[in-house]
Design an enzyme around this catalytic site. Structure first.
Site, short mmCIF file in Angstrom:
data_model
loop_
_atom_site.label_atom_id
_atom_site.label_comp_id
_atom_site.label_asym_id
_atom_site.label_seq_id
_atom_site.Cartn_x
_atom_site.Cartn_y
_atom_site.Cartn_z
N LYS A 90 -46.45 -15.38 -60.00
CA LYS A 90 -45.02 -15.68 -60.14
C LYS A 90 -44.87 -17.16 -60.41
CE LYS A 90 -40.97 -13.55 -59.52
NZ LYS A 90 -40.57 -12.17 -59.83
N GLY A 190 -24.83 -8.23 -55.58
CA GLY A 190 -25.33 -8.95 -56.75
C GLY A 190 -25.24 -8.09 -57.99
N VAL A 191 -24.35 -8.48 -58.89
CA VAL A 191 -24.20 -7.70 -60.13
C VAL A 191 -24.63 -8.55 -61.33
CG1 VAL A 191 -22.62 -5.86 -59.49
CG2 VAL A 191 -21.70 -8.13 -59.96
N GLY A 192 -25.90 -8.96 -61.25
CA GLY A 192 -26.49 -9.69 -62.37
C GLY A 192 -27.11 -8.68 -63.32
N HIS A 193 -28.24 -9.05 -63.92
CA HIS A 193 -28.88 -8.19 -64.92
C HIS A 193 -29.18 -6.79 -64.37
CE1 HIS A 193 -29.75 -12.17 -66.70
NE2 HIS A 193 -29.61 -11.50 -67.82
N VAL A 194 -29.87 -6.73 -63.23
CA VAL A 194 -30.26 -5.43 -62.68
C VAL A 194 -29.06 -4.74 -62.04
CG1 VAL A 194 -31.82 -4.22 -61.12
CG2 VAL A 194 -32.58 -6.30 -62.24
P1 NAD Z 1 -29.68 -12.11 -61.83
O1 NAD Z 1 -29.77 -13.57 -61.59
O2 NAD Z 1 -29.32 -11.63 -63.18
O3 NAD Z 1 -28.64 -11.47 -60.80
C1 NAD Z 1 -28.54 -11.83 -59.46
C2 NAD Z 1 -27.07 -11.80 -59.11
O4 NAD Z 1 -26.94 -11.96 -57.70
C3 NAD Z 1 -26.28 -12.92 -59.79
O5 NAD Z 1 -25.16 -12.39 -60.44
C4 NAD Z 1 -25.90 -13.83 -58.61
O6 NAD Z 1 -24.68 -14.48 -58.80
C5 NAD Z 1 -25.84 -12.84 -57.47
N1 NAD Z 1 -26.00 -13.44 -56.15
C6 NAD Z 1 -26.78 -14.48 -55.77
N2 NAD Z 1 -26.63 -14.73 -54.46
C7 NAD Z 1 -25.72 -13.84 -54.00
C8 NAD Z 1 -25.15 -13.58 -52.73
N3 NAD Z 1 -25.48 -14.31 -51.67
N4 NAD Z 1 -24.26 -12.57 -52.62
C9 NAD Z 1 -23.92 -11.84 -53.69
N5 NAD Z 1 -24.43 -12.03 -54.92
C10 NAD Z 1 -25.32 -13.02 -55.07
O7 NAD Z 1 -31.06 -11.48 -61.35
P2 NAD Z 1 -31.63 -10.04 -61.67
O8 NAD Z 1 -32.58 -10.15 -62.77
O9 NAD Z 1 -30.51 -9.07 -61.74
O10 NAD Z 1 -32.49 -9.75 -60.35
C11 NAD Z 1 -31.87 -9.38 -59.14
C12 NAD Z 1 -32.93 -9.22 -58.05
O11 NAD Z 1 -33.86 -8.21 -58.44
C13 NAD Z 1 -33.78 -10.47 -57.81
O12 NAD Z 1 -34.13 -10.54 -56.45
C14 NAD Z 1 -35.00 -10.24 -58.65
O13 NAD Z 1 -36.12 -10.95 -58.17
C15 NAD Z 1 -35.17 -8.75 -58.47
N6 NAD Z 1 -35.92 -8.13 -59.56
C16 NAD Z 1 -35.47 -8.26 -60.84
C17 NAD Z 1 -36.18 -7.64 -61.86
C18 NAD Z 1 -35.71 -7.70 -63.30
O14 NAD Z 1 -36.18 -6.90 -64.12
N7 NAD Z 1 -34.77 -8.57 -63.63
C19 NAD Z 1 -37.35 -6.91 -61.57
C20 NAD Z 1 -37.75 -6.79 -60.24
C21 NAD Z 1 -37.02 -7.41 -59.24
#
Ligand code: NAD
Length: 365
Positions: A90, A190-194
């Site tokens: 990582k 958390g409503v980001g990418h995933v």
């Molecule tokens: P991202 O940055 O797109 O989304 C994360 C979201 O969480 C953001 O919108 C952020 O504003 C929000 N957030 C942060 N702190 C917060 C809080 N305290 N309360 C509420 N919301 C909060 O990231 P992602 O790619 O969607 O990944 C999300 C999680 O999944 C991470 O922990 C990442 O390591 C894990 N993950 C992601 C992937 C992937 O394919 N992207 C794969 C495996 C694991």
């Protein structure tokens, strides 16, 4: 990122590496761009260390180090349990992804990855998107999650979300007897990418969805697209829901939240959800909460990356492989119950057994 322990400042770096059994940690600094990054290679028994790049505004360098060490170990377990021929690694860049990202910063990071000659393969994680990966790919071939236009598998997040959805269904089947999410109340943190893709699956299956995020613009966008109820970041822990789905940051399963959560299932995408792995996994079990191990159910993204790395990218194959997370998770719950252990421990055992078996086989060659 996870609430760190000031004590870390006093713990020797090598003690930390010894405790988690890391192979190599690279500190990357560039005066011109101000790049401060750490690449952690945890274990390469199964193959090159693969795992995403995270950009986060860590309060201290000790927090960044702790995060990358935990995350890279998690990747070792994830790649092993998903049946991939990849080790665990990582990387983190210290900085604000909304303000500090630039082409030259990302390309400089790419040069550091190149210098590792394939021992570490990077991809997207929190704060990093496919455009950023394009910049990294200008400097090194050891990068995955490239856009489809560059022959890559694109953003891994939809596959991660699909795998989480599969793992969640296996948990629902185990607790409620049927794997349907229709009418089930789910809190997505958390409503980001995933998180967004997970909300889409839940919406299509007729779940009642609660969402929270720290960014108002994300919440606005999600509530315009899907039927969701928005709550504040702190309220998410007090909701009367069936499932808590952490999709933001790690360590949100801790003493404080376990006293508040009313759910019967925890199943989400975030890495390292358990603040103290054994202690909090046991506590979930005591409280009658079925915890779907994060590194198993969020492996869809790395499965997507894997097919890109082995240059055999095929979306259908990726989806089929990711769909198997449903069966893996069901079997894992059965193992945990039969052996009277927590679900996290059961998952770690499966992952370590594969690493040991393949490692022994390689040594005998
Ligand atoms: P991202 O940055 O797109 O989304 C994360 C979201 O969480 C953001 O919108 C952020 O504003 C929000 N957030 C942060 N702190 C917060 C809080 N305290 N309360 C509420 N919301 C909060 O990231 P992602 O790619 O969607 O990944 C999300 C999680 O999944 C991470 O922990 C990442 O390591 C894990 N993950 C992601 C992937 C992937 O394919 N992207 C794969 C495996 C694991």
């Amino acid at each position: 990122m996870e609430n760190t322990l000031d004590i870390l400042n006093e713990v020797s770096i090598f003690e930390q590496l010894a405790e988690k059994e890391h192979e190599q940690v690279v500190f990357c600094y560039d005066k011109h761009t101000g790049l401060k990054a750490i690449i952690a290679i945890h274990n390469t028994v199964l193959g090159p260390a693969a795992g995403g790049l995270r950009m986060w505004n860590y309060a201290t360098e000790a927090q960044a180090l702790q995060d990358v060490l935990r995350l890279s170990r998690g990747m070792t377990l994830k790649n092993a349990i998903a049946g991939l021929n990849l080790g665990g690694g990582k990387a983190v860049i210290i900085g604000d992804a909304r303000k500090d990202k630039s082409e030259v910063l990302l390309r400089t990071f790419g040069k550091f990855v190149k210098n590792l000659n394939g021992k570490y393969i990077t991809a997207e994680d929190v704060g990093i998107n496919t455009k950023d990966i394009e910049y990294v790919a200008m400097e090194t071939q050891y990068v995955s999650g490239k856009p489809e236009s560059m022959g890559g598998g694109g953003d891994p997040s939809p596959f991660t979300a699909f795998g989480v959805f599969m793992g969640m269904k296996a948990a629902v089947k185990t607790v409620f007897g049927k794997d349907s999410l229709t009418g089930k109340k789910v809190a997505v943190q958390g409503v980001g990418h995933v998180g967004e893709h997970l909300v889409k699956h839940l919406h299509e299956e007729g779940a009642t969805i609660f969402v929270t995020d720290i960014y108002e613009d994300r919440l606005k966008e999600i509530s315009q697209k899907y039927k969701v109820k928005v709550v504040s970041p702190d309220e998410i822990y007090d909701l009367d829901v069936d499932i808590y789905a952490p999709c933001a940051l790690g360590a949100t399963i801790n003493d404080n939240t376990l006293n508040r959560l009313k759910c019967s299932i925890i199943a989400g995408a975030a890495n390292n959800q358990l603040k103290e792995e054994k202690y909090h996994a046991d506590l979930c079990r005591e409280k009658g909460i079925l915890y779907a191990p994060d590194f198993l159910i969020n492996s869809g993204g790395i499965i997507n990356v894997y097919y890109e790395i082995i240059q055999n990218y095929n979306r259908k194959k990726v989806l089929e492989h990711t769909e198997r997370i449903y069966d893996y998770t069901l079997n894992l719950f059965k193992k945990a119950q039969a052996e009277n252990i927590n679900t996290h421990e059961a998952a770690v055992q499966i992952a370590l057994k594969r690493i040991n078996d393949i490692g022994r086989m390689k040594m005998n060659n």
